[in-house]
Design a protein around this motif. Structure first.
Motif, PDB file in Angstrom:
ATOM      1  N   ILE A 140      56.567  53.633  40.764  1.00  0.00           N
ATOM      2  CA  ILE A 140      57.820  53.586  41.503  1.00  0.00           C
ATOM      3  C   ILE A 140      58.793  52.598  40.852  1.00  0.00           C
ATOM      4  CG2 ILE A 140      58.887  52.957  43.705  1.00  0.00           C
ATOM      5  CD1 ILE A 140      57.498  55.672  43.644  1.00  0.00           C
ATOM      6  N   SER A 141      58.278  51.517  40.306  1.00  0.00           N
ATOM      7  CA  SER A 141      59.126  50.572  39.584  1.00  0.00           C
ATOM      8  C   SER A 141      59.680  51.210  38.318  1.00  0.00           C
ATOM      9  CB  SER A 141      58.331  49.305  39.237  1.00  0.00           C
ATOM     10  OG  SER A 141      57.901  48.642  40.414  1.00  0.00           O
ATOM     11  N   THR A 142      58.836  51.958  37.616  1.00  0.00           N
ATOM     12  CA  THR A 142      59.295  52.667  36.421  1.00  0.00           C
ATOM     13  C   THR A 142      60.358  53.699  36.787  1.00  0.00           C
ATOM     14  OG1 THR A 142      57.145  52.340  35.361  1.00  0.00           O
ATOM     15  CG2 THR A 142      58.546  54.093  34.476  1.00  0.00           C
ATOM     16  N   LEU A 143      60.142  54.412  37.883  1.00  0.00           N
ATOM     17  CA  LEU A 143      61.144  55.362  38.391  1.00  0.00           C
ATOM     18  C   LEU A 143      62.473  54.653  38.619  1.00  0.00           C
ATOM     19  CD1 LEU A 143      61.881  58.136  39.921  1.00  0.00           C
ATOM     20  CD2 LEU A 143      61.166  56.906  41.984  1.00  0.00           C
ATOM     21  N   THR A 144      62.443  53.514  39.279  1.00  0.00           N
ATOM     22  CA  THR A 144      63.662  52.775  39.610  1.00  0.00           C
ATOM     23  C   THR A 144      64.424  52.353  38.361  1.00  0.00           C
ATOM     24  OG1 THR A 144      62.677  51.939  41.658  1.00  0.00           O
ATOM     25  CG2 THR A 144      64.543  50.709  40.767  1.00  0.00           C
ATOM     26  N   LEU A 145      63.720  51.770  37.397  1.00  0.00           N
ATOM     27  CA  LEU A 145      64.378  51.297  36.176  1.00  0.00           C
ATOM     28  C   LEU A 145      64.942  52.454  35.359  1.00  0.00           C
ATOM     29  CD1 LEU A 145      61.811  48.533  35.123  1.00  0.00           C
ATOM     30  CD2 LEU A 145      64.032  48.229  36.237  1.00  0.00           C
ATOM     31  N   ALA A 146      64.255  53.582  35.358  1.00  0.00           N
ATOM     32  CA  ALA A 146      64.753  54.754  34.638  1.00  0.00           C
ATOM     33  C   ALA A 146      65.988  55.338  35.325  1.00  0.00           C
ATOM     34  CB  ALA A 146      63.655  55.808  34.527  1.00  0.00           C
ATOM     35  N   MET A 147      65.989  55.353  36.650  1.00  0.00           N
ATOM     36  CA  MET A 147      67.166  55.820  37.395  1.00  0.00           C
ATOM     37  C   MET A 147      68.382  54.954  37.085  1.00  0.00           C
ATOM     38  SD  MET A 147      65.366  56.581  41.106  1.00  0.00           S
ATOM     39  CE  MET A 147      66.902  56.550  41.998  1.00  0.00           C
ATOM     40  N   GLU A 148      68.170  53.664  37.022  1.00  0.00           N
ATOM     41  CA  GLU A 148      69.275  52.740  36.746  1.00  0.00           C
ATOM     42  C   GLU A 148      69.872  53.007  35.370  1.00  0.00           C
ATOM     43  OE1 GLU A 148      69.767  48.428  38.308  1.00  0.00           O
ATOM     44  OE2 GLU A 148      68.550  48.311  36.463  1.00  0.00           O
ATOM     45  N   LYS A 149      69.015  53.242  34.383  1.00  0.00           N
ATOM     46  CA  LYS A 149      69.500  53.542  33.034  1.00  0.00           C
ATOM     47  C   LYS A 149      70.199  54.892  32.983  1.00  0.00           C
ATOM     48  CE  LYS A 149      68.898  50.169  30.210  1.00  0.00           C
ATOM     49  NZ  LYS A 149      70.045  49.614  29.449  1.00  0.00           N
ATOM     50  N   ALA A 150      69.670  55.863  33.730  1.00  0.00           N
ATOM     51  CA  ALA A 150      70.312  57.183  33.767  1.00  0.00           C
ATOM     52  C   ALA A 150      71.722  57.076  34.342  1.00  0.00           C
ATOM     53  CB  ALA A 150      69.466  58.145  34.583  1.00  0.00           C
ATOM     54  N   ALA A 151      71.883  56.277  35.388  1.00  0.00           N
ATOM     55  CA  ALA A 151      73.211  56.075  35.978  1.00  0.00           C
ATOM     56  C   ALA A 151      74.142  55.413  34.986  1.00  0.00           C
ATOM     57  CB  ALA A 151      73.089  55.210  37.240  1.00  0.00           C
ATOM     58  N   GLU A 152      73.642  54.452  34.256  1.00  0.00           N
ATOM     59  CA  GLU A 152      74.458  53.731  33.280  1.00  0.00           C
ATOM     60  C   GLU A 152      74.925  54.633  32.143  1.00  0.00           C
ATOM     61  OE1 GLU A 152      73.804  50.134  30.002  1.00  0.00           O
ATOM     62  OE2 GLU A 152      72.450  50.296  31.724  1.00  0.00           O
TER      63      GLU A 152
ATOM     64  N   ASN B 119      75.141  58.064  32.233  1.00  0.00           N
ATOM     65  CA  ASN B 119      75.645  59.370  32.681  1.00  0.00           C
ATOM     66  C   ASN B 119      74.658  60.496  32.363  1.00  0.00           C
ATOM     67  OD1 ASN B 119      77.612  60.980  33.969  1.00  0.00           O
ATOM     68  ND2 ASN B 119      78.466  61.587  31.994  1.00  0.00           N
ATOM     69  N   VAL B 120      73.390  60.207  32.543  1.00  0.00           N
ATOM     70  CA  VAL B 120      72.324  61.176  32.299  1.00  0.00           C
ATOM     71  C   VAL B 120      71.861  61.743  33.634  1.00  0.00           C
ATOM     72  CG1 VAL B 120      69.928  61.426  31.511  1.00  0.00           C
ATOM     73  CG2 VAL B 120      71.563  60.106  30.147  1.00  0.00           C
ATOM     74  N   ASP B 121      71.768  63.068  33.744  1.00  0.00           N
ATOM     75  CA  ASP B 121      71.237  63.686  34.955  1.00  0.00           C
ATOM     76  C   ASP B 121      69.782  63.252  35.150  1.00  0.00           C
ATOM     77  OD1 ASP B 121      73.640  64.973  35.055  1.00  0.00           O
ATOM     78  OD2 ASP B 121      72.859  66.963  34.567  1.00  0.00           O
ATOM     79  N   PHE B 122      69.415  62.989  36.413  1.00  0.00           N
ATOM     80  CA  PHE B 122      68.053  62.544  36.710  1.00  0.00           C
ATOM     81  C   PHE B 122      67.438  63.511  37.714  1.00  0.00           C
ATOM     82  CE2 PHE B 122      64.582  59.958  38.253  1.00  0.00           C
ATOM     83  CZ  PHE B 122      64.238  59.164  37.164  1.00  0.00           C
ATOM     84  N   ILE B 123      66.356  64.162  37.295  1.00  0.00           N
ATOM     85  CA  ILE B 123      65.673  65.143  38.137  1.00  0.00           C
ATOM     86  C   ILE B 123      64.276  64.641  38.463  1.00  0.00           C
ATOM     87  CG2 ILE B 123      64.799  67.508  38.306  1.00  0.00           C
ATOM     88  CD1 ILE B 123      66.947  68.367  36.324  1.00  0.00           C
ATOM     89  N   VAL B 124      63.943  64.643  39.746  1.00  0.00           N
ATOM     90  CA  VAL B 124      62.584  64.301  40.182  1.00  0.00           C
ATOM     91  C   VAL B 124      61.889  65.574  40.632  1.00  0.00           C
ATOM     92  CG1 VAL B 124      61.171  63.018  41.825  1.00  0.00           C
ATOM     93  CG2 VAL B 124      63.252  61.976  40.914  1.00  0.00           C
ATOM     94  N   LEU B 125      60.778  65.885  39.991  1.00  0.00           N
ATOM     95  CA  LEU B 125      59.933  66.994  40.436  1.00  0.00           C
ATOM     96  C   LEU B 125      58.956  66.395  41.446  1.00  0.00           C
ATOM     97  CD1 LEU B 125      59.238  68.801  37.025  1.00  0.00           C
ATOM     98  CD2 LEU B 125      61.241  68.919  38.527  1.00  0.00           C
ATOM     99  N   ASP B 126      59.196  66.664  42.711  1.00  0.00           N
ATOM    100  CA  ASP B 126      58.499  65.939  43.753  1.00  0.00           C
ATOM    101  C   ASP B 126      57.043  66.377  43.900  1.00  0.00           C
ATOM    102  OD1 ASP B 126      58.512  63.867  45.511  1.00  0.00           O
ATOM    103  OD2 ASP B 126      59.637  64.879  47.090  1.00  0.00           O
ATOM    104  N   ARG B 127      56.245  65.447  44.352  1.00  0.00           N
ATOM    105  CA  ARG B 127      54.815  65.665  44.584  1.00  0.00           C
ATOM    106  C   ARG B 127      54.432  65.038  45.919  1.00  0.00           C
ATOM    107  NH1 ARG B 127      51.637  67.191  40.246  1.00  0.00           N
ATOM    108  NH2 ARG B 127      52.894  67.680  38.396  1.00  0.00           N
ATOM    109  N   PRO B 128      53.361  65.505  46.543  1.00  0.00           N
ATOM    110  CA  PRO B 128      52.962  64.958  47.837  1.00  0.00           C
ATOM    111  C   PRO B 128      52.561  63.494  47.753  1.00  0.00           C
ATOM    112  CG  PRO B 128      51.860  67.048  47.403  1.00  0.00           C
ATOM    113  CD  PRO B 128      52.503  66.631  46.128  1.00  0.00           C
TER     114      PRO B 128
END
Length: 409
Positions: A138-150, A152-161
């Motif tokens: 989840i921490s890796t997810l967060t840091l990657a999302m922040e970089k994607a926002a910076e 302008n990269v689309d960020f797609i999460v393929l969700d899992r249970p």
């Protein structure tokens, strides 16, 4: 009569499907309904060995078979293949199948660098989490999302249970104790999927430039939030080397706290987190004390063990090659157990029995718990019941916070 018979067969098949708990993962839905939308994009994947569809096919194979433009692979803690022990730093390498660079996000850098984001249009996250705040995906997810926002990269999460269902347990993290083993003010057992966590992070602006993040969640179909992992018809893929099965994941909710102490959490044995101890622990006295709590869903038994190096699983475990007096935890009712309360009592009682031997490990225990509250209560021999009650109050506040981020009933 033939038509009636056919209808009965159809109805029986449908009922069997419903009762078996079959679901469609985010990757299944992506493969069947969304893959064409990124055909002309430069794609990066943030994945590991758990990135499998319901038929066991890996996402890299799916991307390759559809001739998509895969330019980079990012990998979290434990590596692309999920075969590195906890805490082991990992260097960048190359995927031998695709020839793509594999960028480690658990080595020199825990977030993608600016240069690694330069040639990407879309970043896809597909990793099986276990629904526990300490778990670093989840921490890796967060840091990657922040970089994607910076960038302008689309960020797609393929969700899992969430394999631990929607149940919520444990302490809420005080933001002053934010670290890579817990970044956000959420309970230890948070009851959310990775897609929902991603939404929660964006909605609450827990990353820089959150309003610029172009986030899309590919939802699971037919998942019931109340379901534990073994309710639906899927094989367990160990999300990390020391979570070999579902019951270990369940126990880990609480017993991970032992990582912040000088008590072995069972790494270096075939039963990490289900077995704990030390050379100086009086197992029999501890079990007698724990039985006074009348915990639901578990039984305790004494067991000796010797932690050893296990390639790909345990590197220099506590008390390596030393006989430990231990306690095994057996789950007898997965629906009744509160592993966080159990672990808190275990640590309290070990300190009470061995105040001259037991130690907390630097500030790591506080980072795991999410504050200094439990550590100080134990050191001062205060009753921890009030602390557990305060956790329940915090959970009610958290439930209101997360409402807008929930994607499933």
């Amino acid at each position: 009569m033939i038509n009636i018979f056919k209808n009965l067969i159809i109805f029986s098949s449908l009922l069997s499907f419903i009762l078996s708990g079959d679901i469609r993962l985010g990757i299944d839905v992506f493969e069947n309904e969304y893959i064409q939308l990124i055909r002309d994009k430069r794609i990066a994947l943030l994945i590991n060995h758990t990135s499998l569809n319901s038929e066991g096919k890996h996402i890299v194979d799916i991307v390759s078979e559809n001739n998509l433009n895969l330019v980079k692979i990012f990998a979290p803690e434990h590596g692309y293949l999920g075969d590195r022990p906890a805490g082991q730093k990992i260097k960048n390498n190359v995927d031998p199948i695709t020839g793509c660079e594999v960028v480690s996000l658990y080595g020199k850098n825990k977030a993608p660098t600016n240069s690694s984001m330069a040639d990407i249009d879309v970043l896809i996250f597909d990793i099986q989490d276990i629904g526990v705040r300490y778990y670093t995906y989840i921490s890796t997810l967060t840091l990657a999302m922040e970089k994607a926002a910076e960038h302008n990269v689309d960020f797609i999460v393929l969700d899992r249970p969430n394999p631990l269902s929607g149940e919520i347990q444990g302490s809420l993290l005080d933001e002053g104790y934010s670290s890579f083993v817990g970044m956000h003010p959420i309970p230890v057992r948070h009851g959310m999927t990775v897609g929902e966590i991603a939404l929660l992070v964006k909605q609450n602006k827990w990353i820089r430039n959150s309003e610029d993040l172009k986030l899309k969640i590919i939802k699971i179909k037919d998942w019931d939030r109340s379901s534990l992992f073994d309710r639906y018809n899927k094989l367990w893929t160990p999300p990390s080397p020391n979570i070999p099965d579902f019951k270990t994941a369940l126990i880990y909710v609480g017993l991970c706290l032992l990582e912040g102490t000088n008590v072995s959490e069972g790494r270096g044995t075939p039963s990490p987190f289900k077995l704990f101890g030390s050379p100086w622990l009086n197992s029999e006295k501890l079990i007698l004390a724990l039985n006074q709590y009348n915990f639901n869903g578990v039984v305790f038994s004494a067991e000796e063990f010797i932690p050893v190096d296990i390639k790909g699983k345990a590197m220099n475990p506590k008390y390596e090659d030393v006989l430990c007096h231990g306690v095994r935890i057996k789950v007898i009712d997965k629906n009744a157990i509160n592993p966080f309360s159990i672990a808190s009592a275990i640590i309290y009682e070990i300190h009470r029995l061995h105040p001259d031997k037991f130690e907390f490990k630097d500030d790591f225990f506080d980072k795991l718990y999410g504050s200094s509250d439990l550590r100080l209560a134990i050191l001062e021999s205060r009753n921890i019941d009030e602390l557990m009650e305060n956790n329940e109050k915090d959970i009610e506040v958290f439930k209101k916070l997360r409402e807008k981020a929930l994607l499933y009933k």
